[in-house]
Design an enzyme around this catalytic site. Structure first.
Site, PDB file in Angstrom:
ATOM      1  N   VAL A   1       0.373  82.219  58.661  1.00 18.40           N
ATOM      2  CA  VAL A   1      -1.081  82.272  58.560  1.00 18.40           C
ATOM      3  C   VAL A   1      -1.601  83.280  59.580  1.00 18.40           C
ATOM      4  O   VAL A   1      -1.227  83.234  60.754  1.00 18.40           O
ATOM      5  CB  VAL A   1      -1.659  80.869  58.871  1.00 18.40           C
ATOM      6  N   CYS A   2      -2.458  84.188  59.158  1.00 20.24           N
ATOM      7  CA  CYS A   2      -3.031  85.189  60.068  1.00 20.24           C
ATOM      8  C   CYS A   2      -3.894  84.497  61.130  1.00 20.24           C
ATOM      9  O   CYS A   2      -4.812  83.749  60.801  1.00 20.24           O
ATOM     10  CB  CYS A   2      -3.887  86.178  59.291  1.00 20.24           C
TER      11      CYS A   2
END
Lengths: 102, 130
Positions: free
Chosen positions: B77-78
């Site tokens: 996940v960024c």
């Protein structure tokens, strides 16, 4: 260099299909997914353009997305091949790049 | 073949989250390797374990977690997109003074470098978004 293009917008809503078709080179492939499947339907306004595109590139449409929208496979323009997700994976693997026209 | 997947849209919002899952699953079932799935922009919302969809609906978050457990997937996940949208793991909670975390099993929070690396290491990068 062969590219698999994916278009996920209806051509009656957005112009990503037109952008793709005008820039895609001969010998590349186009897979219509999600709302992009509306471009694959017989008797619709885009049919002549799709038939012309079929002369220079291979055209595919994702079967599960047709079904999700209540479109039977016999409504698909001749020359456009229906594939499932496994077929989508095969297309991604057999082309050098995958370009999503988001 | 080695694939990397990018997901730009959240669950129950755009079909991209479903399409990405179906493609990833089909690739794994065909024996391909998924180097990484990178969740970017609203795609980070695929990673909150607090979702409770109706029982007769697909559980998009759990579906990713289950696939990750089965195939040892790297679901990334960024971090910047996650901070904006309140997707938090233990480390991020501590760092930003939050009293809770909500990252679903199988997901980890990391930076954009992970997407660049996936683009380099994988033979194909397939993007799903709006």
């Amino acid at each position: 260099m062969s590219i698999l293009h994916t278009v996920n917008k209806s051509p009656y809503e957005k112009n990503s299909l037109d952008s793709c078709l005008s820039l895609a080179s001969e010998g590349s492939a186009l897979l219509l997914i999600e709302d992009g499947i509306y471009a694959a339907l017989k008797g619709a306004a885009k049919e002549p353009q799709m038939k012309e595109a079929a002369q220079k590139m291979k055209l595919y449409v994702l079967g599960p997305d047709l079904k999700a929208r209540g479109m039977a496979e016999d409504r698909v323009i001749e020359g456009i091949e229906v594939v499932d997700y496994a077929g989508f994976v095969d297309l991604a693997a057999t082309h050098d790049k995958v370009n999503a026209w988001l | 073949m080695k694939f990397a997947i990018q997901v730009n849209e959240g669950p129950y919002q755009h079909q991209a989250a479903d399409s990405a899952y179906q493609f990833t699953k089909a690739a794994l079932e065909k024996g391909h390797e998924i180097f990484r799935v990178f969740f970017y922009h609203d795609g980070v919302n695929n990673a909150t374990k607090l979702t409770t969809p109706p029982q007769d609906d697909r559980n998009i978050v759990n579906r990713w977690s289950e696939l990750a457990a089965q195939y040892d997937l790297d679901l990334v996940v960024c971090v910047a997109a996650a901070q904006r949208r309140g997707i938090v793991d233990e480390g991020e909670a501590k760092r930003n003074g939050k009293d809770a975390e909500n990252i679903a099993p199988g997901f980890r929070i990391s930076g954009l470098g992970q997407l660049v690396e996936a683009g380099i290491q994988a033979e194909r990068l397939v993007v799903f978004g709006d």
